[in-house]
Every structure is written in structure tokens, then in C-alpha cells.
Design a protein around this motif. Structure first.
Motif, PDB file in Angstrom:
ATOM      1  N   SER A  57       0.844  -1.206   0.000  1.00  0.00           N
ATOM      2  CA  SER A  57       0.000   0.000   0.000  1.00  0.00           C
ATOM      3  C   SER A  57       0.873   1.247   0.000  1.00  0.00           C
ATOM      4  CB  SER A  57      -0.928   0.039   1.235  1.00  0.00           C
ATOM      5  OG  SER A  57      -0.177   0.346   2.389  1.00  0.00           O
ATOM      6  N   GLY A  58       0.241   2.383  -0.302  1.00  0.00           N
ATOM      7  CA  GLY A  58       0.949   3.658  -0.193  1.00  0.00           C
ATOM      8  C   GLY A  58       1.291   3.955   1.256  1.00  0.00           C
ATOM      9  N   ALA A  59       0.411   3.580   2.167  1.00  0.00           N
ATOM     10  CA  ALA A  59       0.684   3.807   3.593  1.00  0.00           C
ATOM     11  C   ALA A  59       1.916   3.014   4.032  1.00  0.00           C
ATOM     12  CB  ALA A  59      -0.532   3.405   4.429  1.00  0.00           C
ATOM     13  N   SER A  60       2.046   1.774   3.532  1.00  0.00           N
ATOM     14  CA  SER A  60       3.247   0.991   3.849  1.00  0.00           C
ATOM     15  C   SER A  60       4.484   1.713   3.326  1.00  0.00           C
ATOM     16  CB  SER A  60       3.165  -0.402   3.217  1.00  0.00           C
ATOM     17  OG  SER A  60       2.123  -1.140   3.793  1.00  0.00           O
ATOM     18  N   ALA A  61       4.348   2.305   2.142  1.00  0.00           N
ATOM     19  CA  ALA A  61       5.480   3.057   1.577  1.00  0.00           C
ATOM     20  C   ALA A  61       5.820   4.252   2.468  1.00  0.00           C
ATOM     21  CB  ALA A  61       5.144   3.511   0.161  1.00  0.00           C
ATOM     22  N   ASN A  62       4.795   4.892   3.058  1.00  0.00           N
ATOM     23  CA  ASN A  62       5.048   5.964   4.035  1.00  0.00           C
ATOM     24  C   ASN A  62       5.885   5.424   5.202  1.00  0.00           C
ATOM     25  OD1 ASN A  62       1.798   7.364   3.591  1.00  0.00           O
ATOM     26  ND2 ASN A  62       3.697   8.463   3.216  1.00  0.00           N
ATOM     27  N   TYR A  63       5.452   4.291   5.768  1.00  0.00           N
ATOM     28  CA  TYR A  63       6.151   3.731   6.939  1.00  0.00           C
ATOM     29  C   TYR A  63       7.584   3.344   6.591  1.00  0.00           C
ATOM     30  CZ  TYR A  63       2.243   3.814  10.158  1.00  0.00           C
ATOM     31  OH  TYR A  63       1.258   4.249  11.001  1.00  0.00           O
ATOM     32  N   SER A  87      -1.441   8.392   7.197  1.00  0.00           N
ATOM     33  CA  SER A  87      -0.180   7.642   7.248  1.00  0.00           C
ATOM     34  C   SER A  87       1.037   8.540   7.084  1.00  0.00           C
ATOM     35  CB  SER A  87      -0.172   6.532   6.194  1.00  0.00           C
ATOM     36  OG  SER A  87      -0.540   7.041   4.939  1.00  0.00           O
ATOM     37  N   ASP A  88       0.886   9.711   6.488  1.00  0.00           N
ATOM     38  CA  ASP A  88       2.027  10.623   6.361  1.00  0.00           C
ATOM     39  C   ASP A  88       2.510  11.076   7.728  1.00  0.00           C
ATOM     40  OD1 ASP A  88       2.673  11.319   3.472  1.00  0.00           O
ATOM     41  OD2 ASP A  88       0.496  11.458   3.482  1.00  0.00           O
ATOM     42  N   LEU A  89       1.563  11.352   8.627  1.00  0.00           N
ATOM     43  CA  LEU A  89       1.938  11.795   9.975  1.00  0.00           C
ATOM     44  C   LEU A  89       2.092  10.619  10.931  1.00  0.00           C
ATOM     45  CD1 LEU A  89       0.173  14.509   8.906  1.00  0.00           C
ATOM     46  CD2 LEU A  89       0.914  15.163  11.173  1.00  0.00           C
ATOM     47  N   GLU A 155       9.461  12.473  -1.156  1.00  0.00           N
ATOM     48  CA  GLU A 155       8.310  12.973  -1.936  1.00  0.00           C
ATOM     49  C   GLU A 155       7.168  11.965  -1.853  1.00  0.00           C
ATOM     50  OE1 GLU A 155       8.987  14.771  -6.014  1.00  0.00           O
ATOM     51  OE2 GLU A 155      10.857  13.711  -5.708  1.00  0.00           O
ATOM     52  N   ASP A 156       6.043  12.388  -1.298  1.00  0.00           N
ATOM     53  CA  ASP A 156       4.844  11.550  -1.318  1.00  0.00           C
ATOM     54  C   ASP A 156       4.039  11.933  -2.569  1.00  0.00           C
ATOM     55  OD1 ASP A 156       2.260  10.543  -1.131  1.00  0.00           O
ATOM     56  OD2 ASP A 156       2.280  10.523   1.051  1.00  0.00           O
ATOM     57  N   CYS A 157       4.048  11.023  -3.549  1.00  0.00           N
ATOM     58  CA  CYS A 157       3.392  11.285  -4.839  1.00  0.00           C
ATOM     59  C   CYS A 157       2.125  10.439  -4.981  1.00  0.00           C
ATOM     60  CB  CYS A 157       4.347  10.955  -5.985  1.00  0.00           C
ATOM     61  SG  CYS A 157       6.010  11.600  -5.801  1.00  0.00           S
ATOM     62  N   CYS A 158       1.566   9.995  -3.855  1.00  0.00           N
ATOM     63  CA  CYS A 158       0.438   9.050  -3.902  1.00  0.00           C
ATOM     64  C   CYS A 158      -0.758   9.587  -4.671  1.00  0.00           C
ATOM     65  CB  CYS A 158       0.005   8.691  -2.485  1.00  0.00           C
ATOM     66  SG  CYS A 158       1.153   7.574  -1.672  1.00  0.00           S
ATOM     67  N   GLU A 159      -0.884  10.915  -4.753  1.00  0.00           N
ATOM     68  CA  GLU A 159      -2.040  11.503  -5.437  1.00  0.00           C
ATOM     69  C   GLU A 159      -1.639  12.142  -6.766  1.00  0.00           C
ATOM     70  OE1 GLU A 159      -3.808  14.241  -2.651  1.00  0.00           O
ATOM     71  OE2 GLU A 159      -4.091  12.685  -1.149  1.00  0.00           O
ATOM     72  N   SER A 160      -0.403  11.918  -7.226  1.00  0.00           N
ATOM     73  CA  SER A 160       0.119  12.778  -8.296  1.00  0.00           C
ATOM     74  C   SER A 160       0.991  12.074  -9.321  1.00  0.00           C
ATOM     75  CB  SER A 160       0.931  13.908  -7.648  1.00  0.00           C
ATOM     76  OG  SER A 160       0.134  14.592  -6.717  1.00  0.00           O
ATOM     77  N   PHE A 179       4.504   6.147  -4.047  1.00  0.00           N
ATOM     78  CA  PHE A 179       3.241   6.225  -4.786  1.00  0.00           C
ATOM     79  C   PHE A 179       2.269   5.197  -4.222  1.00  0.00           C
ATOM     80  CE2 PHE A 179       6.528   7.770  -7.553  1.00  0.00           C
ATOM     81  CZ  PHE A 179       5.950   8.752  -8.352  1.00  0.00           C
ATOM     82  N   SER A 180       0.981   5.475  -4.398  1.00  0.00           N
ATOM     83  CA  SER A 180      -0.069   4.516  -4.029  1.00  0.00           C
ATOM     84  C   SER A 180      -0.743   4.018  -5.298  1.00  0.00           C
ATOM     85  CB  SER A 180      -1.114   5.209  -3.148  1.00  0.00           C
ATOM     86  OG  SER A 180      -2.311   4.448  -3.119  1.00  0.00           O
ATOM     87  N   PHE A 181      -1.137   2.739  -5.276  1.00  0.00           N
ATOM     88  CA  PHE A 181      -1.921   2.174  -6.385  1.00  0.00           C
ATOM     89  C   PHE A 181      -3.268   1.691  -5.871  1.00  0.00           C
ATOM     90  CE2 PHE A 181       2.609   1.101  -7.648  1.00  0.00           C
ATOM     91  CZ  PHE A 181       2.747   2.173  -8.508  1.00  0.00           C
ATOM     92  N   GLY A 184      -8.813   3.647  -7.838  1.00  0.00           N
ATOM     93  CA  GLY A 184      -9.233   5.039  -8.047  1.00  0.00           C
ATOM     94  C   GLY A 184      -8.061   5.967  -8.278  1.00  0.00           C
ATOM     95  N   HIS A 185      -6.833   5.508  -8.012  1.00  0.00           N
ATOM     96  CA  HIS A 185      -5.676   6.356  -8.308  1.00  0.00           C
ATOM     97  C   HIS A 185      -5.382   6.274  -9.828  1.00  0.00           C
ATOM     98  CE1 HIS A 185      -4.049   7.435  -4.196  1.00  0.00           C
ATOM     99  NE2 HIS A 185      -5.167   6.781  -3.951  1.00  0.00           N
ATOM    100  N   HIS A 186      -4.290   6.910 -10.248  1.00  0.00           N
ATOM    101  CA  HIS A 186      -4.023   7.012 -11.698  1.00  0.00           C
ATOM    102  C   HIS A 186      -3.934   5.630 -12.348  1.00  0.00           C
ATOM    103  CE1 HIS A 186      -2.931  10.820  -9.932  1.00  0.00           C
ATOM    104  NE2 HIS A 186      -2.880  11.382 -11.119  1.00  0.00           N
TER     105      HIS A 186
HETATM  106  C1  LIG Z   1      -0.939  11.633   0.129  1.00  0.00           C
HETATM  107  C2  LIG Z   1      -1.183  10.179   0.415  1.00  0.00           C
HETATM  108  N1  LIG Z   1      -0.247   9.481   1.079  1.00  0.00           N
HETATM  109  C3  LIG Z   1      -0.422   8.172   1.349  1.00  0.00           C
HETATM  110  C4  LIG Z   1      -1.539   7.498   0.941  1.00  0.00           C
HETATM  111  C5  LIG Z   1      -1.709   6.060   1.308  1.00  0.00           C
HETATM  112  O1  LIG Z   1      -1.931   5.221   0.225  1.00  0.00           O
HETATM  113  P1  LIG Z   1      -2.793   3.884   0.393  1.00  0.00           P
HETATM  114  O2  LIG Z   1      -4.222   4.254   0.402  1.00  0.00           O
HETATM  115  O3  LIG Z   1      -2.409   3.075  -0.800  1.00  0.00           O
HETATM  116  O4  LIG Z   1      -2.363   3.233   1.658  1.00  0.00           O
HETATM  117  C6  LIG Z   1      -2.537   8.176   0.234  1.00  0.00           C
HETATM  118  C7  LIG Z   1      -3.746   7.481  -0.225  1.00  0.00           C
HETATM  119  O5  LIG Z   1      -4.312   7.710  -1.212  1.00  0.00           O
HETATM  120  C8  LIG Z   1      -2.369   9.560  -0.022  1.00  0.00           C
HETATM  121  O6  LIG Z   1      -3.318  10.256  -0.656  1.00  0.00           O
END
Ligand SMILES: Cc1ncc(COP(=O)(O)O)c(C=O)c1O
Length: 387
Positions: A57-63, A87-89, A155-160, A179-181, A184-186
Motif C-alpha cells: 500500500s501507499g501507507a506501507s510506503a510511508n512507513y 499515514s504521512d503523519l 516525496e509523497d506522490c500518492c495523489e500525483s 506512490f499509491s496504487f 481510483g488512483h491514476h
Molecule cells: C498523500 C497520500 N499518502 C499516502 C496514501 C496512502 O496510500 P494507500 O491508500 O495506498 O495506503 C494516500 C492514499 O491515497 C495519499 O493520498
């Protein structure tokens, strides 16, 4: 007629489903393996980084990115915007680092160079820059601040996905990008995320953290180092860092490989939708001064020009009536500094966060789908312009 415009469309096509069932029926192994590696290589080539590590997940990538920052830079303060996902914070707080929350710029919803500069202390070792809702948030100044102060830039590019700065894809400027997949994402792998870097050491750390900290996941050189220095340990069960299990399955990677075929189309269509959206809204009622250069939005932002609760209600009434799904506060529900979980963790909020609070109270977003027609967008804007 109602629009029936969901926040997220199920962008897994019939072909995707066929490819998935063919793969499952082929009898190939389904745990992290060659398909994950293939997707990582395709992604690295598309993005323009040397290495990518696919996770669940994108959240895992944050961690993992914060775990890497902690491993390399030590326990420290991390500058982060309040507009992003929990998850960013939470990754910073839970890993024992200190989130230092600074305000955003209205024009791209990202932290500003000036706010970063004002928040830097001798303990600042990382910045999480969120490219929010598809807007590019990077600048030469931010890159210079990070470099001059020996601060790791994440760089958190999860939305971009696909957003650019001076023609170069975002996610290639920081030490690490992610990035997140999520659906609904790109593009989507149903659940999934990826960490990207040009740095060999950070790449090895990402692979270690993804998979329990096991050295057998890292390069032969890293494995040899641990075998030599820890001869009493089984090389197959040597844990270099306190890692997670955040691996992807092959199934998610197979979907990702298939979806990559339409990523550039998705980006172009959604960018066209955003342009139509911003051109069709009334500038006296909505804030439209976004810096759209290089943007790649997956959601259409709606920000009131004036702080009016009545106008916000009027907007919500129209959207409810037309069955257009929306999220108040935009990304992640608005100002994360207001969320209850933060009080359990050491953190600092720099100033009153006026721009973030404005977005929290007077903004929302709706879905930006590749299937939308320009007349659907202009029709909805006409209704919204009546508030
Ligand atoms: C800015 C941002 N960071 C992190 C995430 C976490 O991604 P995920 O939902 O895949 O865990 C998201 C989710 O869309 C997000 O918008």
C-alpha cells in the motif's frame, strides 16, 4: 437528470480481469516474485529512477520511507504538511520521530519553502513533501534547502502520478519517493504502493524493511557483510533492521503491469478534465488560482473564494441532489493536526495553519474520472456557479 458521479470508479477493466484470471490459472506462484520485479522495472523506467520496491500500500510506503530516514539519519524531527493522508503523519509519530507540522500554499496545496525554512532546527533530518491532489509541490528552493541542510527529502506522490516540475516527473527529485496504487488512483493494483530511489543504500534498506529486515532480500554485498560480521547467524534468517512484512503479491503486480499500458492516457485525460473544470467554474465564487503547470490530478478540487458556511451548504446540497460524491476538506479529510490520534505523540504545530484550516473548512473534492465527458463537467460547473 442526476449525474451519478462516484468519488472513485472501478478502474479494473474486463481485460484486466481476464489477465488476472489467466495468471491465477497458470499455476505460477502468487507470492512476491518475478512479476513484482517486472512491475518494479517497468515503473522505474516510466518514472526515471534507478530502483523501485513494490509494497502492499501507499501507507506501507510511508512507513518504510520514515523507517529508512530513521535508520540513516537517526531519531529526529520530520517536517510534514497537515494536508495529506493519516499515514504521512502517523508513520513519523509511530516510529518515534517527531512530526513538525507546517502550513501549505493555497496555489498547490503543498508546504512552502519559507515555512520549511522557518521550521528547521538542528534536529530536522527529513522533510515529507506531499504533492497533493496532483499538483506539483516541489521547487528549486525546496531542493536546495534540503541539500544545504543535509535533510532527507521524501516525496509523497500518492495523489500525483505523472505530475511534473520543469518537465521532469515528480518522484525523481527527492532522496526517496512513494506512490499509491489504491483503486481510483491514476493506476491501480487494487491495493499497492511503491518506493523509488536512485540511491543503492536506500534501495537495499527499502527491500530489507519490506520483508522482515531479512538480509537475504538485499544485495550480495549487504548479505556478505552480515555473513562475515554475524557468522553465528543463519544467513537465511539474519535480520539487519526491525522490518515489517509489507510485500506485494504477484497478483497485484500482474494487474499493475497491465494497467501501466494506460497510465499515460489516464494522466492526459484527467489533466484535460481539470482544465475544463477550472475554466468552467466562476472565479468570483471559487478559488481558481492554482498553479496547474505539470499537474496530474486524480480528483477535482472545489475551494470557495469566500469563507461562507452558507455557500458551502449550497454546494453540498447541489452535489447531494445530483448524486455527485465528495469529500470535505480534500485530501485525507483536511487538517490532520486536528485529528485525535496526534495527542498521543510528541509533535509540534508551527503557527495557526491558516491555509490548511481554510481548505479544511471551505473546500472539498470530487472524483476525476477518465470516462467523464467535457459536457458533464461543464453542466455540473453551471449548477455550482449558481450558489
Ligand atoms: C498523500 C497520500 N499518502 C499516502 C496514501 C496512502 O496510500 P494507500 O491508500 O495506498 O495506503 C494516500 C492514499 O491515497 C495519499 O493520498
Amino acid at each position: 437528470m442526476e449525474f451519478n458521479w462516484p468519488l472513485i470508479n472501478d478502474n479494473v477493466s474486463a481485460t484486466d480481469r481476464q489477465v488476472l484470471s489467466d495468471f491465477i490459472l497458470s499455476g505460477e506462484r502468487l507470492t512476491n516474485g518475478p512479476k513484482v520485479k517486472e512491475f518494479e522495472n517497468i515503473w522505474s523506467d516510466w518514472l526515471g529512477t534507478k530502483h523501485s520496491v513494490m509494497v502492499n500500500s501507499g501507507a506501507s510506503a510511508n512507513y518504510i520511507s520514515i523507517a529508512i530516514a530513521k535508520e540513516v539519519m537517526g531519531i529526529s524531527e520530520v517536517i510534514v504538511p497537515p494536508l495529506g493522508l493519516v499515514s504521512d503523519l502517523a508513520s513519523i509519530a509511530q516510529l518515534g520521530m517527531k512530526p513538525v507540522i507546517v502550513d501549505i500554499d493555497m496555489k498547490n496545496l503543498a508546504i512552502t519553502a519559507e515555512n520549511i525554512k522557518n521550521a528547521i532546527t538542528p534536529n530536522t533530518k527529513a522533510i515529507v513533501l506531499i504533492h497533493c491532489l496532483g499538483f506539483n509541490g516541489i521547487s528549486d528552493e525546496i531542493i536546495k534547502i534540503a541539500k544545504d541542510n543535509n535533510i532527507m527529502l521524501i516525496e509523497d506522490c500518492c495523489e500525483s502520478h505523472g505530475a511534473t516540475y520543469k518537465g521532469q516527473r515528480i518522484g525523481t527529485f527527492g532522496d526517496i519517493s512513494l506512490f499509491s496504487f489504491y483503486f481510483g488512483h491514476h493506476i491501480t493494483t487494487v491495493e499497492g504502493g511503491i518506493i523509488c530511489t536512485d540511491n543503492e543504500k536506500l534501495y537495499n534498506l527499502a527491500k530489507l524493511f519490506r520483508s522482515h529486515g531479512m538480509t537475504r532480500e538485499a544485495s550480495p554485498e549487504v548479505q556478505e557483510y552480515y555473513q562475515t560480521n554475524f557468522p553465528e547467524l543463519n544467513p537465511l534468517f539474519t535480520f539487519a533492521v526491525a522490518g515489517f512484512n509489507m510485500r506485494s503479491t504477484e497478483i497485484n503486480a500482474v494487474l499493475g503491469i497491465e494497467q501501466m499500458k494506460r497510465l499515460d492516457y489516464n494522466i492526459a485525460k484527467r489533466t484535460e478534465n481539470l482544465n475544463t473544470w477550472l475554466l468552467s467554474l466562476n472565479a468570483s465564487k471559487f478559488y481558481l488560482d492554482f498553479d496547474v503547470e505539470g499537474s496530474s490530478n486524480f480528483a477535482l478540487p472545489l475551494v470557495l473564494k469566500e469563507p461562507s458556511k452558507e455557500q458551502l451548504k449550497a454546494v453540498c446540497d447541489i452535489l447531494n441532489e445530483e448524486k455527485v460524491e465528495y469529500r470535505l476538506g480534500t485530501a485525507g479529510g483536511g487538517n490532520q493536526a486536528l485529528q485525535p490520534y496526534l495527542k498521543f505523540y510528541n509533535h509540534k504545530v508551527e503557527g495557526d495553519l491558516p491555509n490548511t484550516n481554510y481548505i479544511h473548512h471551505y473546500a472539498l473534492y470530487i472524483g476525476n474520472h477518465t470516462e467523464l465527458t467535457s459536457s458533464q463537467i461543464t453542466n455540473l460547473c453551471s449548477k455550482l456557479n449558481t450558489i
